[in-house]
Design a protein around this motif. Structure first.
Motif, PDB file in Angstrom:
ATOM      1  N   GLN A 180       0.836  -1.190   0.000  1.00  0.00           N
ATOM      2  CA  GLN A 180       0.000   0.000   0.000  1.00  0.00           C
ATOM      3  C   GLN A 180       0.881   1.253   0.000  1.00  0.00           C
ATOM      4  O   GLN A 180       0.619   2.214  -0.730  1.00  0.00           O
ATOM      5  CB  GLN A 180      -0.912  -0.006   1.234  1.00  0.00           C
ATOM      6  CG  GLN A 180      -1.942   1.104   1.265  1.00  0.00           C
ATOM      7  CD  GLN A 180      -3.145   0.770   0.379  1.00  0.00           C
ATOM      8  OE1 GLN A 180      -3.163  -0.277  -0.284  1.00  0.00           O
ATOM      9  NE2 GLN A 180      -4.135   1.640   0.371  1.00  0.00           N
ATOM     10  N   LEU A 181       1.933   1.223   0.804  1.00  0.00           N
ATOM     11  CA  LEU A 181       2.827   2.371   0.894  1.00  0.00           C
ATOM     12  C   LEU A 181       3.555   2.630  -0.422  1.00  0.00           C
ATOM     13  O   LEU A 181       3.753   3.767  -0.823  1.00  0.00           O
ATOM     14  CB  LEU A 181       3.844   2.150   2.020  1.00  0.00           C
ATOM     15  CG  LEU A 181       3.276   2.223   3.438  1.00  0.00           C
ATOM     16  CD1 LEU A 181       4.375   2.009   4.467  1.00  0.00           C
ATOM     17  CD2 LEU A 181       2.592   3.572   3.655  1.00  0.00           C
ATOM     18  N   CYS A 182       3.972   1.548  -1.069  1.00  0.00           N
ATOM     19  CA  CYS A 182       4.724   1.703  -2.322  1.00  0.00           C
ATOM     20  C   CYS A 182       3.818   1.997  -3.510  1.00  0.00           C
ATOM     21  O   CYS A 182       4.301   2.105  -4.647  1.00  0.00           O
ATOM     22  CB  CYS A 182       5.506   0.438  -2.638  1.00  0.00           C
ATOM     23  SG  CYS A 182       6.513  -0.156  -1.278  1.00  0.00           S
ATOM     24  N   HIS A 183       2.513   2.048  -3.257  1.00  0.00           N
ATOM     25  CA  HIS A 183       1.571   2.217  -4.368  1.00  0.00           C
ATOM     26  C   HIS A 183       1.810   1.178  -5.447  1.00  0.00           C
ATOM     27  O   HIS A 183       1.720   1.471  -6.636  1.00  0.00           O
ATOM     28  CB  HIS A 183       1.665   3.614  -4.973  1.00  0.00           C
ATOM     29  CG  HIS A 183       1.436   4.686  -3.987  1.00  0.00           C
ATOM     30  ND1 HIS A 183       2.455   5.336  -3.356  1.00  0.00           N
ATOM     31  CD2 HIS A 183       0.297   5.219  -3.485  1.00  0.00           C
ATOM     32  CE1 HIS A 183       1.958   6.242  -2.513  1.00  0.00           C
ATOM     33  NE2 HIS A 183       0.656   6.183  -2.574  1.00  0.00           N
ATOM     34  N   ARG A 184       2.133   0.015  -5.050  1.00  0.00           N
ATOM     35  CA  ARG A 184       2.359  -1.053  -6.026  1.00  0.00           C
ATOM     36  C   ARG A 184       1.119  -1.254  -6.885  1.00  0.00           C
ATOM     37  O   ARG A 184       0.011  -1.370  -6.366  1.00  0.00           O
ATOM     38  CB  ARG A 184       2.661  -2.370  -5.299  1.00  0.00           C
ATOM     39  CG  ARG A 184       2.769  -3.557  -6.222  1.00  0.00           C
ATOM     40  CD  ARG A 184       4.207  -3.960  -6.404  1.00  0.00           C
ATOM     41  NE  ARG A 184       4.639  -4.794  -5.303  1.00  0.00           N
ATOM     42  CZ  ARG A 184       4.421  -6.116  -5.233  1.00  0.00           C
ATOM     43  NH1 ARG A 184       3.765  -6.716  -6.183  1.00  0.00           N
ATOM     44  NH2 ARG A 184       4.870  -6.816  -4.216  1.00  0.00           N
ATOM     45  N   PRO A 185       1.297  -1.253  -8.188  1.00  0.00           N
ATOM     46  CA  PRO A 185       0.140  -1.461  -9.063  1.00  0.00           C
ATOM     47  C   PRO A 185      -0.402  -2.871  -8.882  1.00  0.00           C
ATOM     48  O   PRO A 185       0.366  -3.807  -8.667  1.00  0.00           O
ATOM     49  CB  PRO A 185       0.727  -1.271 -10.456  1.00  0.00           C
ATOM     50  CG  PRO A 185       2.183  -1.555 -10.309  1.00  0.00           C
ATOM     51  CD  PRO A 185       2.542  -1.113  -8.938  1.00  0.00           C
ATOM     52  N   PRO A 186      -1.693  -3.001  -8.976  1.00  0.00           N
ATOM     53  CA  PRO A 186      -2.324  -4.304  -8.765  1.00  0.00           C
ATOM     54  C   PRO A 186      -1.924  -5.294  -9.856  1.00  0.00           C
ATOM     55  O   PRO A 186      -1.602  -4.889 -10.974  1.00  0.00           O
ATOM     56  CB  PRO A 186      -3.812  -3.986  -8.834  1.00  0.00           C
ATOM     57  CG  PRO A 186      -3.899  -2.737  -9.641  1.00  0.00           C
ATOM     58  CD  PRO A 186      -2.669  -1.972  -9.332  1.00  0.00           C
TER      59      PRO A 186
ATOM     60  N   SER B 137      -9.100  -7.641  -3.587  1.00  0.00           N
ATOM     61  CA  SER B 137     -10.145  -7.639  -4.618  1.00  0.00           C
ATOM     62  C   SER B 137     -10.482  -6.208  -5.001  1.00  0.00           C
ATOM     63  O   SER B 137     -10.742  -5.901  -6.169  1.00  0.00           O
ATOM     64  CB  SER B 137     -11.373  -8.393  -4.131  1.00  0.00           C
ATOM     65  OG  SER B 137     -12.400  -7.517  -3.736  1.00  0.00           O
ATOM     66  N   GLY B 138     -10.450  -5.324  -4.014  1.00  0.00           N
ATOM     67  CA  GLY B 138     -10.679  -3.919  -4.311  1.00  0.00           C
ATOM     68  C   GLY B 138      -9.645  -3.379  -5.272  1.00  0.00           C
ATOM     69  O   GLY B 138      -9.968  -2.700  -6.246  1.00  0.00           O
ATOM     70  N   GLN B 139      -8.393  -3.730  -5.026  1.00  0.00           N
ATOM     71  CA  GLN B 139      -7.324  -3.269  -5.918  1.00  0.00           C
ATOM     72  C   GLN B 139      -7.485  -3.881  -7.298  1.00  0.00           C
ATOM     73  O   GLN B 139      -7.343  -3.222  -8.326  1.00  0.00           O
ATOM     74  CB  GLN B 139      -5.962  -3.673  -5.349  1.00  0.00           C
ATOM     75  CG  GLN B 139      -5.663  -3.121  -3.984  1.00  0.00           C
ATOM     76  CD  GLN B 139      -4.410  -3.729  -3.392  1.00  0.00           C
ATOM     77  OE1 GLN B 139      -3.971  -4.803  -3.789  1.00  0.00           O
ATOM     78  NE2 GLN B 139      -3.835  -3.033  -2.427  1.00  0.00           N
ATOM     79  N   LEU B 140      -7.776  -5.156  -7.294  1.00  0.00           N
ATOM     80  CA  LEU B 140      -7.836  -5.921  -8.533  1.00  0.00           C
ATOM     81  C   LEU B 140      -8.924  -5.410  -9.457  1.00  0.00           C
ATOM     82  O   LEU B 140      -8.719  -5.255 -10.662  1.00  0.00           O
ATOM     83  CB  LEU B 140      -8.099  -7.389  -8.182  1.00  0.00           C
ATOM     84  CG  LEU B 140      -7.480  -8.417  -9.101  1.00  0.00           C
ATOM     85  CD1 LEU B 140      -5.979  -8.238  -9.148  1.00  0.00           C
ATOM     86  CD2 LEU B 140      -7.840  -9.808  -8.653  1.00  0.00           C
ATOM     87  N   LEU B 141     -10.066  -5.134  -8.877  1.00  0.00           N
ATOM     88  CA  LEU B 141     -11.194  -4.695  -9.693  1.00  0.00           C
ATOM     89  C   LEU B 141     -11.166  -3.191  -9.906  1.00  0.00           C
ATOM     90  O   LEU B 141     -12.119  -2.616 -10.382  1.00  0.00           O
ATOM     91  CB  LEU B 141     -12.511  -5.104  -9.025  1.00  0.00           C
ATOM     92  CG  LEU B 141     -12.633  -6.581  -8.657  1.00  0.00           C
ATOM     93  CD1 LEU B 141     -14.041  -6.883  -8.187  1.00  0.00           C
ATOM     94  CD2 LEU B 141     -12.259  -7.469  -9.830  1.00  0.00           C
ATOM     95  N   ASN B 142     -10.030  -2.580  -9.507  1.00  0.00           N
ATOM     96  CA  ASN B 142      -9.916  -1.136  -9.674  1.00  0.00           C
ATOM     97  C   ASN B 142     -11.004  -0.416  -8.913  1.00  0.00           C
ATOM     98  O   ASN B 142     -11.397   0.685  -9.266  1.00  0.00           O
ATOM     99  CB  ASN B 142      -9.979  -0.762 -11.155  1.00  0.00           C
ATOM    100  CG  ASN B 142      -8.649  -0.205 -11.616  1.00  0.00           C
ATOM    101  OD1 ASN B 142      -7.995   0.526 -10.880  1.00  0.00           O
ATOM    102  ND2 ASN B 142      -8.247  -0.571 -12.801  1.00  0.00           N
ATOM    103  N   THR B 143     -11.491  -1.071  -7.889  1.00  0.00           N
ATOM    104  CA  THR B 143     -12.512  -0.485  -7.039  1.00  0.00           C
ATOM    105  C   THR B 143     -11.822   0.111  -5.830  1.00  0.00           C
ATOM    106  O   THR B 143     -11.618  -0.556  -4.831  1.00  0.00           O
ATOM    107  CB  THR B 143     -13.521  -1.559  -6.563  1.00  0.00           C
ATOM    108  OG1 THR B 143     -13.954  -2.290  -7.688  1.00  0.00           O
ATOM    109  CG2 THR B 143     -14.694  -0.933  -5.867  1.00  0.00           C
ATOM    110  N   GLU B 144     -11.417   1.336  -5.949  1.00  0.00           N
ATOM    111  CA  GLU B 144     -10.734   1.987  -4.830  1.00  0.00           C
ATOM    112  C   GLU B 144     -11.763   2.383  -3.796  1.00  0.00           C
ATOM    113  O   GLU B 144     -11.962   3.570  -3.518  1.00  0.00           O
ATOM    114  CB  GLU B 144      -9.954   3.202  -5.316  1.00  0.00           C
ATOM    115  CG  GLU B 144      -8.593   2.891  -5.893  1.00  0.00           C
ATOM    116  CD  GLU B 144      -7.606   2.434  -4.831  1.00  0.00           C
ATOM    117  OE1 GLU B 144      -7.866   2.659  -3.637  1.00  0.00           O
ATOM    118  OE2 GLU B 144      -6.580   1.831  -5.202  1.00  0.00           O
TER     119      GLU B 144
END
Lengths: 196, 196
Positions: B106-112, B163-170
Motif C-alpha cells: 500500500q505504501l509503495c503504491h504497487r500497481p495491482p 479484490s478492491g485493488q484488482l477490480l480497480n474499485t478503490e
DNA sequence: ACGGCTGTACCGTCCGGACGGTCATGTCGA
DNA sequence: TCGACATGACCGTCCGGACGGTACAGCCGT
C-alpha cells in the motif's frame, strides 16, 4: 395509448422474456467459457435467439455487459433493503444485513456473478457503477455502525468471500465460513430479537 | 573475444531481459486496456520486441498468461517468507507477515496484479495455481495462529482489500485502511519485539 | 371492413477487421 | 559456422455488428 386493456401488453412478444434469457445465457457463458470469451453468437445460441434478435435487445456488446452489472447490482440492492427493513434502524443493521445475505447466498449455492468479470474483461470502466455502489454501501454500514472500523472490517471480509467466489477460488471451506460468520456476528453485538 | 564494454549491448541482444520486459508490458496492457484485451501485437510493441520475438519467448498466449500468474505468486511468496523469517515461529507469525506485506504494498503504491485478471479472462483454469497457493497460505496461517477463526478472518480481510485493488474499485480510503490494519494487529496480539 | 402504413420483435447473412500463430529470413556472439 | 535470438510478412479463423429481410399487431382513412 390504447384506451382498452392497459393490463395486457402481450401482443408482439412471441417468447416471454427474451431479454432475461439472453442475460442468463451470457452469465452462464461467462461462467464456463471464461469471462473474456463471451461471443455474441454463442450467447444468442444459448438463449435460443438469433444473432439479429440479440442485437435488437442489446444494440451493442457494451450494452449487454452494462445490463449484466446493472442486473447484479439491482438484485443485491433489493435483497439488502429487504433484509435491512426487517431489523429497523438498530445498531449495525446494515452490516448485519450484508452478512445475512452472504449466508443466504451460500446456502442457496447461488452461482457467482460471472457477468461482472465479463464486463471487467471487456473494459474496466464498466465496473464504475459497482464502485459507486460499494462506496455508498460502506458509508451506510459505517453510518449505522457502533464502531466505524468494525463496519469496514465486515465489509472487507464480505468482499474477501465474494472475491473467492468470483475467481472460482473455493479457498475456504464450509466450516471456516461458518466460523468467521459466527465471529463477525459476535463482534456486531446481539441481534435485535429477530422473530420468524 | 572482445571482452570490452560489457555495458553496451545495443545490437543483437539489444536489451537484456526481453522476457521481463514482455511480462511487464503484458501487465501494463492488462491494466489500462482491459484484462481481456491483451493482443500479442500490442504486447510486443510495448515491450519493444517484434511479434516473432515475443513468440520465441512465449510460444503461445497461454504460456504468457501462465508466466504472469507464476511471477505474481513467486513475488508474493518470496516477500512472505522474508517477512515471516524475521519474526521466527511466534504466534500468528504468518498472519502478521501477510498484513505487513499488505501495508508495504500500500505504501509503495504497487500497481495491482492485473495479469491475474488477464489470465482469468482467457480461461478460469489458469487460476488453479492461485487456488492451491491460497489454500496452503491459509493453512499455514491457521497452523501458526492462536485462534484458527482469527486466521481465516485476517485472510479474508486481506482478500477483500486485494479484490478492491484488482477490480480497480478503490472503495476504501487510506484512513479506513489504516484503521482496519490497526484493529487486525490488535486482534493478533502484541508483535514479538521486531528489531530493525 | 379492408387495404395500406407504421412500429415492434426477431431472423440470418455478410463483411471487415482483429488476433493468434507460422515461417522464411536475417544477425550477432562465440 | 553454428545456434540463439529476433524480425515482419503472412495466413486462417473468429467475432462484432450492419443490414436487409419476415411476420404480426394495431391504427386509420375511406
Amino acid at each position: 395509448m390504447s384506451r382498452l386493456s392497459v393490463v395486457e401488453k402481450v401482443s408482439a412478444a412471441p417468447q416471454r422474456g427474451a431479454r432475461e434469457r439472453i442475460l442468463a445465457a451470457a452469465e452462464a457463458l461467462a461462467r464456463d467459457s471464461g469471462p473474456g470469451n463471451i461471443a455474441l453468437d454463442a450467447v444468442a445460441a444459448k438463449a435460443g435467439v438469433s444473432k439479429g434478435g440479440l442485437l435488437y435487445h442489446f444494440p451493442t456488446k457494451a450494452r449487454l455487459l452494462e445490463a449484466l452489472v446493472e442486473q447484479f447490482l439491482a438484485t443485491f440492492d433489493g435483497a439488502l433493503h429487504d433484509r435491512e427493513a426487517q431489523s429497523g434502524g438498530a445498531a449495525n443493521s446494515t452490516a448485519r444485513a450484508y452478512v445475512d445475505i452472504m449466508v443466504e447466498e451460500q446456502l442457496c449455492h447461488r452461482p457467482p456473478p460471472s457477468g461482472l468479470l465479463a464486463a471487467l474483461a471487456e473494459n474496466p470502466d464498466f465496473l464504475a457503477p459497482v464502485r459507486r455502489f460499494d462506496r455508498q454501501l460502506l458509508d451506510r454500514m459505517k453510518a449505522s455502525a457502533s464502531d466505524p472500523v468494525l463496519a469496514v472490517l465486515v465489509f472487507l471480509v464480505m468482499h474477501g468471500i465474494k472475491s473467492g467466489q468470483l475467481l472460482n477460488t473455493e479457498t475456504i471451506d464450509a466450516g471456516e465460513f461458518d466460523g468467521v460468520i459466527a465471529r463477525l456476528r459476535e463482534m456486531l453485538g446481539p441481534a435485535p430479537a429477530t422473530p420468524a
